[in-house]
Design an enzyme around this catalytic site. Sequence first.
Site, PDB file in Angstrom:
ATOM      1  N   GLY A 105       0.804  -1.219   0.000  1.00 12.10           N
ATOM      2  CA  GLY A 105       0.000   0.000   0.000  1.00 12.10           C
ATOM      3  C   GLY A 105       0.834   1.263   0.000  1.00 12.10           C
ATOM      4  O   GLY A 105       2.054   1.224   0.119  1.00 12.10           O
ATOM      5  N   ARG A 108       3.682   6.080   2.112  1.00 10.42           N
ATOM      6  CA  ARG A 108       4.074   7.484   2.283  1.00 10.42           C
ATOM      7  C   ARG A 108       3.541   8.376   1.171  1.00 10.42           C
ATOM      8  O   ARG A 108       3.840   9.561   1.124  1.00 10.42           O
ATOM      9  CB  ARG A 108       5.580   7.603   2.354  1.00 10.42           C
ATOM     10  CG  ARG A 108       6.286   6.990   1.152  1.00 10.42           C
ATOM     11  CD  ARG A 108       7.730   7.320   1.216  1.00 10.42           C
ATOM     12  NE  ARG A 108       8.504   6.470   0.323  1.00 10.42           N
ATOM     13  CZ  ARG A 108       9.780   6.638   0.081  1.00 10.42           C
ATOM     14  NH1 ARG A 108      10.422   7.631   0.662  1.00 10.42           N
ATOM     15  NH2 ARG A 108      10.426   5.842  -0.722  1.00 10.42           N
ATOM     16  N   LYS A 128       4.352  12.447  -2.450  1.00 15.53           N
ATOM     17  CA  LYS A 128       5.180  11.327  -1.975  1.00 15.53           C
ATOM     18  C   LYS A 128       6.065  11.835  -0.842  1.00 15.53           C
ATOM     19  O   LYS A 128       6.883  12.734  -1.053  1.00 15.53           O
ATOM     20  CB  LYS A 128       6.029  10.776  -3.118  1.00 15.53           C
ATOM     21  CG  LYS A 128       6.829   9.541  -2.724  1.00 15.53           C
ATOM     22  CD  LYS A 128       7.356   8.834  -3.954  1.00 15.53           C
ATOM     23  CE  LYS A 128       8.322   7.709  -3.606  1.00 15.53           C
ATOM     24  NZ  LYS A 128       8.855   7.087  -4.833  1.00 15.53           N
ATOM     25  N   ASP A 140       8.477   5.733   8.300  1.00 13.55           N
ATOM     26  CA  ASP A 140       8.017   7.035   8.799  1.00 13.55           C
ATOM     27  C   ASP A 140       7.105   7.810   7.852  1.00 13.55           C
ATOM     28  O   ASP A 140       6.629   8.890   8.203  1.00 13.55           O
ATOM     29  CB  ASP A 140       9.226   7.906   9.163  1.00 13.55           C
ATOM     30  CG  ASP A 140      10.169   8.110   7.982  1.00 13.55           C
ATOM     31  OD1 ASP A 140       9.806   7.710   6.855  1.00 13.55           O
ATOM     32  OD2 ASP A 140      11.264   8.669   8.183  1.00 13.55           O
ATOM     33  N   ARG A 198       3.577  14.177  -7.564  1.00  9.52           N
ATOM     34  CA  ARG A 198       3.664  13.499  -8.847  1.00  9.52           C
ATOM     35  C   ARG A 198       2.276  13.342  -9.445  1.00  9.52           C
ATOM     36  O   ARG A 198       1.265  13.434  -8.739  1.00  9.52           O
ATOM     37  CB  ARG A 198       4.423  12.183  -8.730  1.00  9.52           C
ATOM     38  CG  ARG A 198       3.894  11.242  -7.695  1.00  9.52           C
ATOM     39  CD  ARG A 198       4.795  10.019  -7.598  1.00  9.52           C
ATOM     40  NE  ARG A 198       4.200   8.992  -6.774  1.00  9.52           N
ATOM     41  CZ  ARG A 198       4.748   7.801  -6.560  1.00  9.52           C
ATOM     42  NH1 ARG A 198       5.885   7.492  -7.126  1.00  9.52           N
ATOM     43  NH2 ARG A 198       4.139   6.923  -5.800  1.00  9.52           N
ATOM     44  N   ASP A 275       4.363  -4.266  -7.309  1.00 12.95           N
ATOM     45  CA  ASP A 275       3.715  -3.057  -6.780  1.00 12.95           C
ATOM     46  C   ASP A 275       4.279  -1.805  -7.435  1.00 12.95           C
ATOM     47  O   ASP A 275       3.765  -0.706  -7.212  1.00 12.95           O
ATOM     48  CB  ASP A 275       3.883  -2.972  -5.255  1.00 12.95           C
ATOM     49  CG  ASP A 275       5.330  -3.100  -4.821  1.00 12.95           C
ATOM     50  OD1 ASP A 275       5.953  -4.114  -5.171  1.00 12.95           O
ATOM     51  OD2 ASP A 275       5.844  -2.180  -4.164  1.00 12.95           O
ATOM     52  N   ASN A 276       5.325  -1.956  -8.238  1.00  8.17           N
ATOM     53  CA  ASN A 276       5.886  -0.799  -8.938  1.00  8.17           C
ATOM     54  C   ASN A 276       5.605  -0.856 -10.432  1.00  8.17           C
ATOM     55  O   ASN A 276       6.304  -0.246 -11.231  1.00  8.17           O
ATOM     56  CB  ASN A 276       7.403  -0.729  -8.692  1.00  8.17           C
ATOM     57  CG  ASN A 276       7.736  -0.390  -7.249  1.00  8.17           C
ATOM     58  OD1 ASN A 276       6.904   0.164  -6.535  1.00  8.17           O
ATOM     59  ND2 ASN A 276       8.933  -0.716  -6.804  1.00  8.17           N
ATOM     60  N   ASP A 285       7.411   4.992  -9.753  1.00  9.08           N
ATOM     61  CA  ASP A 285       8.241   4.766  -8.565  1.00  9.08           C
ATOM     62  C   ASP A 285       9.727   4.792  -8.891  1.00  9.08           C
ATOM     63  O   ASP A 285      10.399   3.764  -8.965  1.00  9.08           O
ATOM     64  CB  ASP A 285       7.873   3.448  -7.860  1.00  9.08           C
ATOM     65  CG  ASP A 285       6.704   3.651  -6.906  1.00  9.08           C
ATOM     66  OD1 ASP A 285       6.085   4.743  -6.943  1.00  9.08           O
ATOM     67  OD2 ASP A 285       6.398   2.739  -6.132  1.00  9.08           O
TER      68      ASP A 285
END
Length: 531
Positions: A105, A108, A128, A140, A198, A275-276, A285
Amino acid sequence: MNASPVDQISFQNPFVDELRGETSGNKGSRQVPGYCYSLVQPTPVESPHLLAWSEEMGDFLGLAKPTERGPAVDALAGNLVTASMKPFAARYGGHQFGNWAGQLGDGRAISLGQAVAVDGSRWEIQLKGAGPTPYSRRADGRAVLRSSLREFLCSEAMHHLGVPTTRALSLVGTGDEVVRDMFYNGNAQAEPGAIVARVAPTFIRFGNFQLMTAQGEIDNLRALADYTLRHHYPELGPPSPETYLRWFEEVSRRTAVMIAHWMTVGFVHGVMNTDNMSILGLTVDYGPYGWLEPYDPDWTPNTTDFGSRRYAFGQQPRVALWNLMALAQALTPLVPDAQALRSGLNEYASTLASTQHTLLLRKLGLTPLMPDEDRALTEALPQALSEPEIDMTLFFRQLSHLAPALMAAPDNEAALFQELIAAAAYSAAPNEDRNLLQWLRQYATRLRQEAASGEETRTTMLAANPKYVLRNYLAQQAIEAAQTGDLTALETLMHVLKTPFDEHPDHAALAAKRPDWARDKPGSATLSCSS
Ligand code: AMP
Ligand code: MG
């Protein structure tokens, strides 16, 4: 049309409005079964200030360039959420380095919603580094300046090279520090934070569909597939098993076109996890990516991948196919005849071969006159380039300039070839250029069959062979300067990479062969996923 500040435009929110989302607003890391996204507010940063702005993207979205500080920059940092925004983090999974990783998911990235461009098309704006979301796991939710600057510069550079890609609108410094252990070796340091805004029609990935199927959430799978068709593939018609098949074929085709471009400009993505992989066939990404300097199919900049080299330059076509197979697997609940998905994969192989061939012929100044001969020529090129470690960008650019002379069948052809090789090679070991010399002789003979004049050929070749690409060490130099507050290197690169096929004689140094000192420099030659 008058440009508006980004904090004053009206956002559309179809992803949130039409799909099932979790609305608690709780930012704690957790599994979120049953939902396509979580509503989540960006976490404000200390002191947002604009570092860079893409004029083209801004103009296209009808957005005014913000001043250094103020409400527009606050919006691009996540400090200001306007009434029409419905910020969300998407829920997706993925295969990382070949292993199923479960829920990942947007850990960030937070999408603000869609802006309407001057042509009426709708574009999602995603921040992002905007702070924690339910998908942050133990991290984080932030991004550092070095990785954000790399994403900002490269996505715009790729666009101007004609490579399908997500775009970047702004780069905003946060005024906060972010702690990163850049090479995972116990040397954690505080670095300046930054946020990229982005832009893409959507950031839906293969992994969004994979997670739904893996968790048995077939209603969500279908809803997401139908949403994707409705908004992003309307030309395929209303959803049906037949439409899903044609859609998968189209995703395969677009992915092949993207990979063909990567392979002809020398781009290495570095982390082709599922996922990319964009469902629109866009490069997405930008992490530990790199540009080939010495032509080497085995090269990757990603230190995390040094052992297996799964995502090395020459592996990319194969990995994209593997990823498409994973997507096909995820879509099987939607089509009764799973075997039929296979024909989509055939589309991948044939489009990749034909697109790569077409792009290479253009780079070589050849029209498709002699299919068999030309195929032999393009297929022999990688091997010929890798032995003397040829810089691909320099090679094609110099070859373009040489075309008129070669077409005149000069007496000194051998000397011209030696000059070309000397200008583009990193290694000068004797005999390593044997295959390349042979290739060049065949090429020159073939070039002379073309009807176009030498000058015409040179012009078409110069329009297909960029002088400037985002060489790894150039990005690193721009980062080091930006970290001391000096943005001139970043601005110069932005300027030159906007028209990478032009000569820009004042900036010729940016088109030079990689200097020796940059060969193994961390950040230039080696990168990690730490960002
Ligand atoms: P990537 O390797 O950058 O594609 O990221 C893989 C996953 O890790 C995605 O789910 C990201 O959102 C997540 N991720 C990466 N970096 C961070 C971070 N600093 N904070 C939260 N999530 C992150
Ligand atoms: Mg990612």
